[in-house]
Scaffold this active site. Structure first.
Site, mmCIF file in Angstrom:
data_model
loop_
_atom_site.group_PDB
_atom_site.id
_atom_site.type_symbol
_atom_site.label_atom_id
_atom_site.label_comp_id
_atom_site.label_asym_id
_atom_site.label_seq_id
_atom_site.Cartn_x
_atom_site.Cartn_y
_atom_site.Cartn_z
ATOM 1 N N HIS A 157 93.631 111.674 56.126
ATOM 2 C CA HIS A 157 92.627 112.299 55.238
ATOM 3 C C HIS A 157 91.544 111.301 54.817
ATOM 4 O O HIS A 157 90.941 111.456 53.748
ATOM 5 C CB HIS A 157 93.268 112.898 53.985
ATOM 6 C CG HIS A 157 94.481 113.730 54.258
ATOM 7 N ND1 HIS A 157 94.424 115.101 54.412
ATOM 8 C CD2 HIS A 157 95.784 113.381 54.434
ATOM 9 C CE1 HIS A 157 95.649 115.563 54.663
ATOM 10 N NE2 HIS A 157 96.485 114.535 54.688
ATOM 11 N N SER A 278 65.291 99.535 61.323
ATOM 12 C CA SER A 278 64.492 100.645 60.799
ATOM 13 C C SER A 278 63.022 100.245 60.813
ATOM 14 O O SER A 278 62.683 99.090 60.560
ATOM 15 C CB SER A 278 64.931 100.943 59.364
ATOM 16 O OG SER A 278 63.895 101.594 58.657
ATOM 17 N N LYS A 284 67.756 97.098 57.329
ATOM 18 C CA LYS A 284 68.716 97.945 58.046
ATOM 19 C C LYS A 284 69.178 97.352 59.378
ATOM 20 O O LYS A 284 68.404 96.734 60.104
ATOM 21 C CB LYS A 284 68.108 99.335 58.312
ATOM 22 C CG LYS A 284 67.931 100.201 57.094
ATOM 23 C CD LYS A 284 69.201 100.472 56.299
ATOM 24 C CE LYS A 284 70.176 101.371 57.017
ATOM 25 N NZ LYS A 284 69.655 102.734 57.235
ATOM 26 N N ASN A 286 71.493 99.288 62.122
ATOM 27 C CA ASN A 286 72.171 100.576 62.306
ATOM 28 C C ASN A 286 73.018 100.612 63.587
ATOM 29 O O ASN A 286 72.634 100.042 64.602
ATOM 30 C CB ASN A 286 71.130 101.701 62.358
ATOM 31 C CG ASN A 286 70.340 101.801 61.054
ATOM 32 O OD1 ASN A 286 70.901 101.599 59.976
ATOM 33 N ND2 ASN A 286 69.056 102.091 61.157
ATOM 34 N N GLU A 291 76.423 105.856 67.487
ATOM 35 C CA GLU A 291 75.959 107.198 67.110
ATOM 36 C C GLU A 291 75.554 108.003 68.338
ATOM 37 O O GLU A 291 75.812 109.208 68.425
ATOM 38 C CB GLU A 291 74.777 107.087 66.137
ATOM 39 C CG GLU A 291 75.209 106.586 64.770
ATOM 40 C CD GLU A 291 74.032 106.197 63.882
ATOM 41 O OE1 GLU A 291 74.141 106.378 62.671
ATOM 42 O OE2 GLU A 291 73.011 105.716 64.404
#
Ligand code: ARG
Length: 461
Positions: A157, A278, A284, A286, A291
Site C-alpha cells: 500500500h 526544466s 530541476k 527530472n 517516465e
C-alpha cells in the site's frame, strides 16, 4: 500506378485514393529480407515439384540475392508505388530475372506469404527481445552485487511494511523478467511453424514437401490446417502479450525508481546521463527516461488491444483487415526492445545511497511483525502477539519514541512478555530479517543463495 499481382479480371484501374488508402509498402517494407528468404526457399520448392528447372531456380535465387544486397540502401523504396512488399519484390525480380519471374507465384498466395514473412521476421525479433531482457537482468544483478547487504523498507500500500535486503527487491524484478523470457520463448515456439503450402486458404495444389521447406527455413514444424493459416494472427498476439508483460514490469520498475529517486525518498541517485532539466526551473533534474518507459507501456498495450479488436469479429479466413496487424506488431516490438535497452542503461546509471533507506527502515515500525513473531516463537498465540506488538507501536507513536529507543526496563514494564532480547530486535531491522530463512525469503543467507542461483540461471536462460 504499378502493375498488380492480379488484373485479368478488372477492366478499369483502381481509384487513386483507394490505391493509396490500401497500400502497405510504406510499413511492410520492413519484411523485405524475410520476403526474400521465404521466396528463395519457395523457388527451391518449385524446382522440387518440377515447375522450375535448376537453371531457372538459379536465375531466380540469384536475383533475390541481388535484391537482398541492395535493399538496405536508405532510399531503396523511394518512389515505389507497389501495393505491398510482396508485389514490390516480384516487380524487382522481373526487372532482374526477366520472364522466368512469372513462375515464382505458382501455387502461392500472399495470404500464406504474409504469414510466412511475419513469422520469419518475428522469430528474429523475439530473439532480440529475449537478448535485451537478459541484458537488463544482468544489469539488475550487478546492481544487487554493488550493495549486497543494504536494507530497505519493503512496501505494501506504499506504506513501510517489513525490512528487506536491496538484492531481494531487485531479485523480485529478476523473477518477472525470467518469466518474460519463458513467455517470449513460448511465443517463439508458436511462431516457428511453417505456413507455406497453405495456398490462399485451401492448401496448395502442387505436391510440395512441406517438412522439407520447413527444414530449409529452420522451422520446427508445419502448420496443420490451411484455413487456420490464412485466418491466424495468434502468433503475433502471443508475442504482443509477452511484450506487454515486459512493458508492465518495466513500467512498475520505472514507477519504483521515480519514487525512490525523488526528494521524498532520496534513496537513489540517477546520473545526469538519464535525466533532463526544466526550461524554467533551474534546480530541476527530472527522471524523464523512466517516465517515458512508463508512458510507452500504455502505447504497447494500445497496439495489442488494437490488433486483438481487429481480429475478433473476422469471418474465416483472410480479410484485408488483417493488414492492420503489422504497424501494431512492429511498433510494439520496437518500443519494447528500446524500453528494455533504455532501462538497462538507467540500471547502469543509478546508485543506491544505502544509509537513507536503512535509516527509513530503522525509523519506522517495520520490526512490528518481527516482534509479534518472536513473541509467538516463545509460546504466545499469534493473535495475542499481534495485539501486544500493535499496542507497543501505538505507545511508541503516541510517546514519540522510535523502536530503537526502548530500553529493556521500559519494555518489561510495558509487558512482562518482552524479555531483554527484544531491545536488539527493535533497534535493528536486520535481526528480524535474519529469521526469514525460508527459500524465497529475505534473510541474508536465503538472498545470497538466490543471488548466486540467479547468476547461474541467467547463464543458461
Ligand atoms: N498486404 C496484405 C497484408 O499485409 C497481403 C496481401 C493479401 N491481400 C489479399 N487481398 N489477399 O495482409
Amino acid at each position: 500506378m504499378q502493375d498488380k499481382l492480379y488484373g485479368g479480371r478488372f477492366e478499369a484501374g483502381q481509384d487513386q485514393y483507394f490505391e493509396k488508402f490500401s497500400e502497405s509498402l510504406h510499413f511492410d517494407k520492413l519484411l523485405i529480407e524475410a520476403d526474400l528468404t521465404g521466396s528463395k526457399a519457395f523457388a527451391r520448392a518449385l524446382e522440387s515439384v518440377g515447375i522450375l528447372t535448376a537453371e531457372e531456380r538459379q536465375t531466380i535465387v540469384a536475383a533475390f540475392d541481388a535484391i537482398a544486397a541492395e535493399c538496405s540502401a536508405p532510399n531503396y523504396f523511394d518512389g515505389a508505388t507497389d501495393e505491398d512488399v510482396h508485389s514490390f519484390v516480384i516487380r524487382k525480380l522481373k526487372e532482374k530475372a526477366g520472364p522466368v519471374a512469372d513462375k515464382i507465384h505458382t501455387g502461392r498466395s500472399r495470404n500464406e506469404q504474409v504469414s510466412l514473412d511475419t513469422r520469419l521476421w518475428l522469430r528474429t525479433t523475439i530473439e532480440a527481445t529475449v537478448d535485451a531482457t537478459k541484458a537488463l537482468m544482468a544489469a539488475l544483478l550487478d546492481l544487487a552485487q554493488a550493495n549486497p547487504h543494504a536494507v530497505i523498507p519493503g512496501y505494501t500500500h506504499l506504506r513501510r511494511a517489513q525490512a528487506v535486503l536491496w538484492p531481494h527487491y531487485l531479485l523480485a524484478y529478476f523473477e518477472m523478467f525470467a518469466r518474460d523470457v519463458e513467455r517470449l520463448r513460448q511465443a517463439h515456439a508458436r511462431t516457428n511453424v511453417l505456413p507455406l503450402g497453405s495456398g490462399a486458404l485451401a492448401g496448395s495444389a502442387f505436391p510440395f514437401d512441406r517438412p522439407a521447406i520447413a527444414k530449409d527455413l529452420g522451422f520446427a514444424a508445419i502448420t496443420r490446417n490451411s484455413m487456420d493459416v490464412s485466418a491466424d494472427r495468434d502468433f503475433a498476439l502471443d508475442y504482443m502479450h509477452a511484450a506487454n508483460l515486459v512493458m508492465l514490469h518495466l513500467s512498475r520498475l520505472s514507477e519504483d525508481w521515480i519514487l525512490y529517486s525523488s526528494e521524498e525518498f532520496g534513496w537513489l541517485d540517477l546520473s545526469d546521463g538519464v535525466t533532463s532539466g526544466s526550461s524554467l526551473m533551474p534546480q530541476k533534474k527530472n527522471p524523464d527516461s523512466l517516465e517515458l518507459i512508463r508512458g510507452k507501456c500504455g502505447r504497447v498495450f494500445g497496439a495489442y488491444s488494437a490488433l486483438f479488436l481487429t481480429m475478433k469479429g473476422l469471418p474465416l479466413t483472410y480479410n484485408r483487415d488483417m493488414q492492420e496487424d503489422k504497424e501494431q506488431l512492429f511498433d510494439a516490438a520496437e518500443q519494447t526492445i528500446s524500453c528494455l535497452r533504455m532501462t538497462t542503461i538507467v540500471a547502469r546509471n543509478v546508485t543506491l545511497k544505502p544509509e537513507i533507506p536503512e535509516q527509513a527502515a530503522a525509523e519506522s515500525w517495520v520490526v512490528a511483525t518481527d516482534i509479534a513473531e518472536t513473541l509467538s516463537r516463545a509460546g504466545l498465540p499469534f493473535h495475542q502477539s499481534h495485539k501486544l506488538a500493535g499496542r507497543l507501536v501505538l505507545h511508541g507513536i503516541k510517546s514519540g519514541k522510535l523502536p530503537g529507543e526502548f530500553t529493556a526496563e521500559e519494555l518489561k514494564a510495558f509487558d512482562p512478555n518482552f524479555t531483554p532480547d527484544f531491545v536488539d530486535l527493535l533497534k535493528d531491522p536486520r535481526k528480524g530479517m535474519a529469521t526469514r530463512v525460508v527459500p524465497g525469503g529475505t534473510s541474508p543467507t536465503s538472498v545470497a543463495t538466490a543471488l548466486k542461483e540467479a547468476l547461474t540461471r541467467l547463464e543458461t536462460l
